[in-house]
Design a protein around this motif. Structure first.
Motif, PDB file in Angstrom:
ATOM      1  N   LEU A  37       0.824  -1.210   0.000  1.00 53.08           N
ATOM      2  CA  LEU A  37       0.000   0.000   0.000  1.00 53.08           C
ATOM      3  C   LEU A  37       0.859   1.261   0.000  1.00 53.08           C
ATOM      4  CD1 LEU A  37      -2.777  -1.107   2.523  1.00 53.08           C
ATOM      5  CD2 LEU A  37      -2.960  -0.931   0.038  1.00 53.08           C
ATOM      6  N   VAL A  38       1.907   1.276   0.814  1.00 52.49           N
ATOM      7  CA  VAL A  38       2.790   2.445   0.873  1.00 52.49           C
ATOM      8  C   VAL A  38       3.503   2.634  -0.465  1.00 52.49           C
ATOM      9  CG1 VAL A  38       4.865   3.405   1.957  1.00 52.49           C
ATOM     10  CG2 VAL A  38       3.085   2.370   3.363  1.00 52.49           C
ATOM     11  N   MET A  39       3.945   1.522  -1.067  1.00 51.52           N
ATOM     12  CA  MET A  39       4.627   1.609  -2.363  1.00 51.52           C
ATOM     13  C   MET A  39       3.694   2.159  -3.432  1.00 51.52           C
ATOM     14  SD  MET A  39       7.565   1.090  -3.707  1.00 51.52           S
ATOM     15  CE  MET A  39       8.275   1.082  -5.340  1.00 51.52           C
ATOM     16  N   GLY A  40       2.441   1.698  -3.441  1.00 49.12           N
ATOM     17  CA  GLY A  40       1.472   2.213  -4.415  1.00 49.12           C
ATOM     18  C   GLY A  40       1.212   3.696  -4.228  1.00 49.12           C
ATOM     19  N   ASP A  41       1.001   4.131  -2.979  1.00 46.97           N
ATOM     20  CA  ASP A  41       0.777   5.562  -2.705  1.00 46.97           C
ATOM     21  C   ASP A  41       1.993   6.393  -3.110  1.00 46.97           C
ATOM     22  OD1 ASP A  41      -1.704   4.999  -1.668  1.00 46.97           O
ATOM     23  OD2 ASP A  41      -1.018   4.923   0.416  1.00 46.97           O
ATOM     24  N   THR A  42       3.183   5.880  -2.835  1.00 49.39           N
ATOM     25  CA  THR A  42       4.408   6.611  -3.156  1.00 49.39           C
ATOM     26  C   THR A  42       4.574   6.763  -4.661  1.00 49.39           C
ATOM     27  OG1 THR A  42       5.479   5.816  -1.139  1.00 49.39           O
ATOM     28  CG2 THR A  42       6.915   6.601  -2.902  1.00 49.39           C
ATOM     29  N   LEU A  43       4.344   5.676  -5.406  1.00 51.18           N
ATOM     30  CA  LEU A  43       4.505   5.740  -6.860  1.00 51.18           C
ATOM     31  C   LEU A  43       3.500   6.710  -7.481  1.00 51.18           C
ATOM     32  CD1 LEU A  43       5.156   1.994  -7.799  1.00 51.18           C
ATOM     33  CD2 LEU A  43       6.771   3.882  -7.855  1.00 51.18           C
ATOM     34  N   ARG A  44       2.251   6.657  -7.022  1.00 52.36           N
ATOM     35  CA  ARG A  44       1.239   7.575  -7.580  1.00 52.36           C
ATOM     36  C   ARG A  44       1.624   9.022  -7.293  1.00 52.36           C
ATOM     37  NH1 ARG A  44      -2.012   3.428  -5.537  1.00 52.36           N
ATOM     38  NH2 ARG A  44      -3.084   2.256  -7.177  1.00 52.36           N
ATOM     39  N   ALA A  45       2.045   9.305  -6.058  1.00 52.00           N
ATOM     40  CA  ALA A  45       2.424  10.675  -5.703  1.00 52.00           C
ATOM     41  C   ALA A  45       3.638  11.131  -6.497  1.00 52.00           C
ATOM     42  CB  ALA A  45       2.711  10.757  -4.201  1.00 52.00           C
ATOM     43  N   ASN A  46       4.614  10.240  -6.676  1.00 54.82           N
ATOM     44  CA  ASN A  46       5.824  10.617  -7.405  1.00 54.82           C
ATOM     45  C   ASN A  46       5.550  10.829  -8.889  1.00 54.82           C
ATOM     46  OD1 ASN A  46       7.198  10.448  -5.014  1.00 54.82           O
ATOM     47  ND2 ASN A  46       8.178   8.502  -5.446  1.00 54.82           N
ATOM     48  N   GLU A 190      13.870  13.742 -13.940  1.00 61.78           N
ATOM     49  CA  GLU A 190      14.350  12.361 -13.983  1.00 61.78           C
ATOM     50  C   GLU A 190      15.033  12.093 -15.320  1.00 61.78           C
ATOM     51  OE1 GLU A 190      14.040  10.367 -11.371  1.00 61.78           O
ATOM     52  OE2 GLU A 190      12.879  11.830 -10.219  1.00 61.78           O
ATOM     53  N   ASP A 191      15.809  11.004 -15.375  1.00 58.31           N
ATOM     54  CA  ASP A 191      16.492  10.647 -16.626  1.00 58.31           C
ATOM     55  C   ASP A 191      15.517  10.169 -17.690  1.00 58.31           C
ATOM     56  OD1 ASP A 191      18.887  11.333 -15.547  1.00 58.31           O
ATOM     57  OD2 ASP A 191      19.552   9.282 -15.143  1.00 58.31           O
ATOM     58  N   GLY A 192      14.316   9.895 -17.307  1.00 58.04           N
ATOM     59  CA  GLY A 192      13.281   9.483 -18.248  1.00 58.04           C
ATOM     60  C   GLY A 192      11.996   9.244 -17.504  1.00 58.04           C
ATOM     61  N   MET A 193      10.900   8.999 -18.242  1.00 57.55           N
ATOM     62  CA  MET A 193       9.610   8.701 -17.637  1.00 57.55           C
ATOM     63  C   MET A 193       9.531   7.191 -17.459  1.00 57.55           C
ATOM     64  SD  MET A 193       5.811   9.766 -18.976  1.00 57.55           S
ATOM     65  CE  MET A 193       5.951   8.774 -20.450  1.00 57.55           C
ATOM     66  N   ALA A 194      10.016   6.718 -16.283  1.00 59.47           N
ATOM     67  CA  ALA A 194      10.154   5.283 -16.023  1.00 59.47           C
ATOM     68  C   ALA A 194      10.992   4.660 -17.141  1.00 59.47           C
ATOM     69  CB  ALA A 194       8.779   4.629 -15.891  1.00 59.47           C
ATOM     70  N   GLN A 195      10.492   3.602 -17.804  1.00 54.74           N
ATOM     71  CA  GLN A 195      11.269   2.950 -18.852  1.00 54.74           C
ATOM     72  C   GLN A 195      10.937   3.476 -20.245  1.00 54.74           C
ATOM     73  OE1 GLN A 195      10.689  -1.341 -17.936  1.00 54.74           O
ATOM     74  NE2 GLN A 195      12.899  -1.380 -17.751  1.00 54.74           N
ATOM     75  N   ILE A 261      -0.909   5.979 -16.596  1.00 54.82           N
ATOM     76  CA  ILE A 261       0.122   5.180 -15.949  1.00 54.82           C
ATOM     77  C   ILE A 261      -0.505   4.321 -14.854  1.00 54.82           C
ATOM     78  CG2 ILE A 261       2.128   5.313 -14.412  1.00 54.82           C
ATOM     79  CD1 ILE A 261       2.960   5.869 -17.163  1.00 54.82           C
ATOM     80  N   SER A 262      -1.452   4.922 -14.117  1.00 55.85           N
ATOM     81  CA  SER A 262      -2.088   4.207 -13.012  1.00 55.85           C
ATOM     82  C   SER A 262      -2.903   3.027 -13.521  1.00 55.85           C
ATOM     83  CB  SER A 262      -2.984   5.162 -12.217  1.00 55.85           C
ATOM     84  OG  SER A 262      -3.623   4.484 -11.168  1.00 55.85           O
ATOM     85  N   SER A 263      -3.702   3.257 -14.581  1.00 55.77           N
ATOM     86  CA  SER A 263      -4.568   2.189 -15.078  1.00 55.77           C
ATOM     87  C   SER A 263      -3.782   1.106 -15.793  1.00 55.77           C
ATOM     88  CB  SER A 263      -5.638   2.770 -16.019  1.00 55.77           C
ATOM     89  OG  SER A 263      -5.026   3.324 -17.174  1.00 55.77           O
ATOM     90  N   GLN A 264      -2.728   1.503 -16.520  1.00 54.71           N
ATOM     91  CA  GLN A 264      -1.987   0.527 -17.314  1.00 54.71           C
ATOM     92  C   GLN A 264      -0.927  -0.204 -16.507  1.00 54.71           C
ATOM     93  OE1 GLN A 264      -0.405   2.484 -20.785  1.00 54.71           O
ATOM     94  NE2 GLN A 264      -2.366   2.501 -21.829  1.00 54.71           N
ATOM     95  N   PHE A 265      -0.415   0.410 -15.474  1.00 56.58           N
ATOM     96  CA  PHE A 265       0.679  -0.236 -14.767  1.00 56.58           C
ATOM     97  C   PHE A 265       0.474  -0.267 -13.255  1.00 56.58           C
ATOM     98  CE2 PHE A 265       4.710   0.274 -12.454  1.00 56.58           C
ATOM     99  CZ  PHE A 265       5.221  -0.987 -12.672  1.00 56.58           C
ATOM    100  N   LEU A 266       0.307   0.923 -12.642  1.00 56.35           N
ATOM    101  CA  LEU A 266       0.306   0.978 -11.183  1.00 56.35           C
ATOM    102  C   LEU A 266      -0.822   0.149 -10.577  1.00 56.35           C
ATOM    103  CD1 LEU A 266       1.223   4.684 -10.359  1.00 56.35           C
ATOM    104  CD2 LEU A 266       2.687   2.674 -10.370  1.00 56.35           C
ATOM    105  N   SER A 267      -2.022   0.244 -11.149  1.00 50.77           N
ATOM    106  CA  SER A 267      -3.146  -0.508 -10.587  1.00 50.77           C
ATOM    107  C   SER A 267      -2.899  -2.012 -10.714  1.00 50.77           C
ATOM    108  CB  SER A 267      -4.450  -0.125 -11.294  1.00 50.77           C
ATOM    109  OG  SER A 267      -4.775   1.215 -11.009  1.00 50.77           O
ATOM    110  N   ILE A 268      -2.397  -2.428 -11.882  1.00 48.70           N
ATOM    111  CA  ILE A 268      -2.102  -3.845 -12.086  1.00 48.70           C
ATOM    112  C   ILE A 268      -0.994  -4.286 -11.132  1.00 48.70           C
ATOM    113  CG2 ILE A 268      -1.257  -5.537 -13.754  1.00 48.70           C
ATOM    114  CD1 ILE A 268      -2.523  -3.821 -15.949  1.00 48.70           C
TER     115      ILE A 268
END
Length: 853
Positions: A37-46, A190-195, A261-268
């Motif tokens: 849960l903390v990781m999900g909240d952190t990724l969404r906020a970041n 950042e050096d890029g938008m994730a990958q 990003i949330s629907s395609q990756f973070l939520s999954i």
């Protein structure tokens, strides 16, 4: 109640080791849940912060109002807008600047000739916007592109590809373009938008390589003048927009990107982790219940004495519940701290293994702390409830008994209930997957099957242990016989101890069987549908990759070794109002290279006004040969097509086929996803493949594979999924291992006098250790065997349910080698769990053990 609390605290202080396994089980389950849960909240906020920083200078985005979305995709395809619209909007009062944004697929080739990225996240290319406030990318090194062939790439892609400023490489758009790197950029700091990789080029080059015709852009980015809010800017822009074009605020655009990003990756991603958190807690439930059941059984005389001295049933039950509450709250609170540590570890780990998520501090929300705390407490208290009730029902006369006899496994009611549940599970499952296909029914059947296994566990454990332990009498003599009798002593305890491992092994087996079935399905699909000799493809899945040049199929087809080379492109259109993916190809060559099943009508007569569809789609849309279907393309134009052919299979060819000539007026960035090649008679595969590879190297070096290699490569993502699944399920197996170890430790404490007598009559320490280890292995063998059986059954259910929910035919496969490895791991877990209890048993003081009450 005060007396109950005092009694509970005294018991906990006196028997801290009894609850060590329970504490660890709750701790691990809660820590994993809280960390997720903390990781999900952190990724969404970041990601919110990153997109907000990157687009902070864009106050409005102008784009096509309508998008065509195909099934299975969350982001639609929009019609391009005219680049000249930027000049019109630049003159609107309140606009400080407006610039066209051209975006398409573009995959860089690294210094070693290998394409960069493409394994999921998209590989993007676009024009480098000269206004630094409108450009989401910031120039970090070098300069901006000003001449044809010059590009800026994001720094993350440069590091991965080992490219530097001044290097020359190939950009696949998908046609290969020679480019020179003149600058490196960052995205939102950042050096890029994730990958995601990005290549920025001049506007002229972007129009040339990324659009169907010059003068088109994906959208227009607009910056407001001083004192103008984003909403005011949108209101001023709207009257100047042509029909079918809309303006949204920069904040809305950034939120759409975050939601994508949330629907395609973070939520999954987070859902995936939460599922395994649930599995870990389910396994922990069995371990916790078993611990309390053993403790209560061991304290039968103690509780009976309390009842004889005047303690009420309620007081004895309350004392047990209080013990469970203390363990639950302390373990859950510790688990929260562990969860924060897990989230921090994951945040540091992911960049190291190739997932460069945006940096930022951990985000700890109230729900992410309260939910795991509540779940851990409820799981622990719920697991202890039945043992606590049994403790309260202890009769005072039980204090006079030397031992309690456990005949729970022989319960006729349990056997009847379990068999009834099993029969109901089988009937519901077969109905849900064979008679009347239904995912809810199949899921209900799976839950009933799990319940039946748990209920029948004590009934089956006696027979299973006798059968599994039979060879021990011959191989290990008296030591093996004692181990088998100890495992038979309490069927309920044996079953409860094995159940935790059974759940873990069942889930591992389920995914192993499903993964093997997916691979078998891919092999079956390629073998049945693909009649070519080699396939040319890009190593990508998901949104990644740039595809293949549409010119490559023609170049391969001109080779003297090649008989037919057909490229399969992809288009998008609304068919009678519903978004559908189109296969763009040469239908005549398609029929020579792919097995399409029975074809009604003629594929050779499609031309520019005909379409071919699968029989399943024709039945769904109520269409036949000669029927009319209206297609609406992303450019907004509508055209009526005639169904000229209906074919049987769609696995590789897709549901809708049109010609390249029909697609050409509506195309955007044209690309093939696959090229199927058939050789002339007499050309062996090795010679033909080498010739195709030589041509393919000139087009960005895509993969050239035989049919078998192509099937294996297409299933490559399954192995990645299984690796992650096994890594996560290791937690469940660890909790099960702790449960076995805890049960053995408590059993040894219970049998202290008995073990002392065995040592006194001549049993050696090594024999005692072996006896405890083999007892543990027998329990683990029972749990592993049950888990393999249940997992294979649930795997079959999942395959059949997927088959019924899809147009493709799924193959069911059981991988014997992988399941054998799972079995060995399960048995090894039993042996490992017994190490510490066996060592403690072997070091008991003989006289002290005999004197134990």
């Amino acid at each position: 109640m005060n007396a109950s609390v005092h009694l509970s605290m005294s018991s906990l202080r006196a028997h801290k080791r009894r609850f060590a396994g329970t504490f660890l089980a709750v701790f691990l389950g809660v820590a994993f849940l809280a960390g997720t849960l903390v990781m999900g909240d952190t990724l969404r906020a970041n990601f919110d912060t990153m997109f907000g920083d990157a687009t902070s200078g864009t106050d409005a985005v102008v784009r096509s109002a309508d998008a065509i979305t195909t099934p299975g995709e969350s982001q639609g395809v929009r019609q391009p807008v005219s680049t000249s619209l930027a000049r019109t909007l630049d003159r609107v009062p309140g606009v400080a600047a407006a610039a066209p944004s051209i975006q398409g697929a573009g995959q860089l080739v690294g210094a070693d000739g290998t394409p960069v990225g493409g394994q999921g996240p998209p590989t993007l290319a676009g024009n480098w916007i000269t206004d630094p406030k409108l450009n989401p990318y910031r120039l970090a090194e070098g300069r901006t592109p000003t001449r044809p062939g010059e590009v800026v790439i994001n720094r993350g892609a440069a590091d991965k590809a080992h490219l530097h400023i001044g290097d020359t490489t190939t950009l696949r758009t998908p046609d290969p373009v020679k480019v020179t790197i003149v600058g490196l950029a960052t995205f939102g700091g950042e050096d890029g938008m994730a990958q995601v990789t990005f290549t920025g080029m001049t506007q002229a080059d972007a129009e040339k390589y990324l659009t169907a015709r010059p003068g088109e852009a994906s959208s227009i980015s607009v910056r407001a003048g001083p004192g103008i809010t984003q909403r005011q800017l949108v209101d001023r822009l709207t009257p100047h927009l042509p029909k079918g074009v809309e303006a949204i605020t920069g904040q809305e655009s950034a939120q759409e990107n975050t939601d994508m990003i949330s629907s395609q990756f973070l939520s999954i991603f987070t859902t995936f982790l939460l599922v395994f958190s649930g599995i870990a807690l389910l396994v922990a439930t069995f371990s916790i219940h078993n611990t309390f059941a053993i403790v209560i059984a061991q304290r039968t005389r103690e509780n009976a004495l309390l009842r004889a001295l005047g303690a009420s049933r309620r007081q004895v039950t309350a004392a047990t519940i209080t013990e469970a509450s203390v363990v639950a709250v302390t373990a859950s609170a510790a688990g929260l701290a562990g969860g924060i540590g897990i989230a921090a570890g994951l945040q540091a780990l992911f960049p190291a293994i190739g997932f460069p998520f945006p940096d930022g501090d951990l985000v700890i929300k109230t729900l992410s702390m309260t939910l795991p705390l509540a779940v851990g407490t409820v799981v622990c208290l719920g697991s202890a409830l039945m043992p606590a009730v049994r403790a309260g029902r202890t009769a005072p006369l039980a204090a006079l008994r030397e031992t309690a006899v456990d005949q729970s496994g022989a319960s006729r009611a349990r056997a009847v209930t379990g068999l009834a549940l099993a029969a109901l599970a089988i009937s519901v499952t077969l109905t849900g997957v064979l008679v009347s296909p239904s995912l809810p029914l199949a899921g209900l059947g799976a839950v009933l099957a799990l319940s039946a296994f748990v209920v029948l566990g004590p009934v089956a454990s006696s027979t299973a242990v006798r059968v599994l332990g039979g060879p021990l009498d011959r191989l290990r003599g008296v030591t093996g016989g004692l181990a088998r009798r100890n495992a038979l002593r309490s069927p309920r305890r044996t079953a409860a101890t094995a159940s935790a491992l059974m759940i873990g092994v069942a889930v591992v087996s389920l995914f192993t069987v499903f993964g093997a079935s997916l691979k078998a399905t891919m092999d079956q699909t390629v073998a049945r549908s693909f009649a070519g000799d080699v396939a040319v493809s890009t190593p990508s899945f998901g949104a990644g990759g740039s595809g293949l040049s549409p010119r490559l199929a023609g170049a391969i087809g001109r080779l003297p070794e090649v008989g037919t080379a057909v490229g399969l492109g992809r288009g998008v259109a609304e068919v009678d109002g519903k978004g559908r993916a189109l296969t763009v190809t040469d239908p005549t060559a398609l029929a020579r290279t792919f097995d399409l099943g029975r074809v009604d009508g003629s594929l050779a007569t499609l031309g520019t006004t005909g379409i071919a569809i699968t029989r399943a789609e024709a039945d769904r849309q109520h269409l036949t040969t000669g029927s009319k279907a209206q297609l609406t393309f992303t450019d907004g134009r509508k055209k009526t097509f005639t169904v000229r052919a209906v074919y049987g299979r769609s696995e590789l060819a897709g549901d809708y086929v049109i010609t390249r000539a029909a697609w050409a007026p509506h195309r955007t960035q044209d690309a093939d996803t696959l090229i199927a090649v058939s050789f002339r008679d007499g050309v062996n595969t090795a010679k033909g493949k080498a010739a195709v590879q030589e041509i393919a190297a000139q087009y960005g070096n895509p993969q050239v594979q035989t049919r078998h290699e192509y099937a294996q490569s297409s299933a490559g993502g399954i192995d990645m999924m299984l690796t992650l699944v096994y890594a996560l399920l290791a937690l469940a197996v660890l909790i099960a291992l702790l449960g076995i170890a805890n049960a053995l430790t408590l059993a040894i404490h219970e049998r202290t006098r008995e073990l002392g007598l065995l040592r006194a009559v001549g049993q050696t320490r090594s024999q005692l250790r072996a006896m405890v280890r083999w007892e543990s292995v027998l329990v683990a063998a029972f749990g592993t065997l049950g888990g393999l059986t249940l997992g294979a059954f649930l795997g079959w259910v999942l395959v059949k349910a997927s088959d019924n929910a899809s147009d493709s035919t799924f193959a069911f496969a059981i991988p014997p080698l992988q399941l054998l490895i799972v079995a060995i791991v399960g048995l090894s877990a039993g042996a490992l769990a017994a190490l510490r209890p066996a060592r403690r048993a072997a070091h008991l003081d003989i006289l002290g053990a005999i004197a134990t009450e």
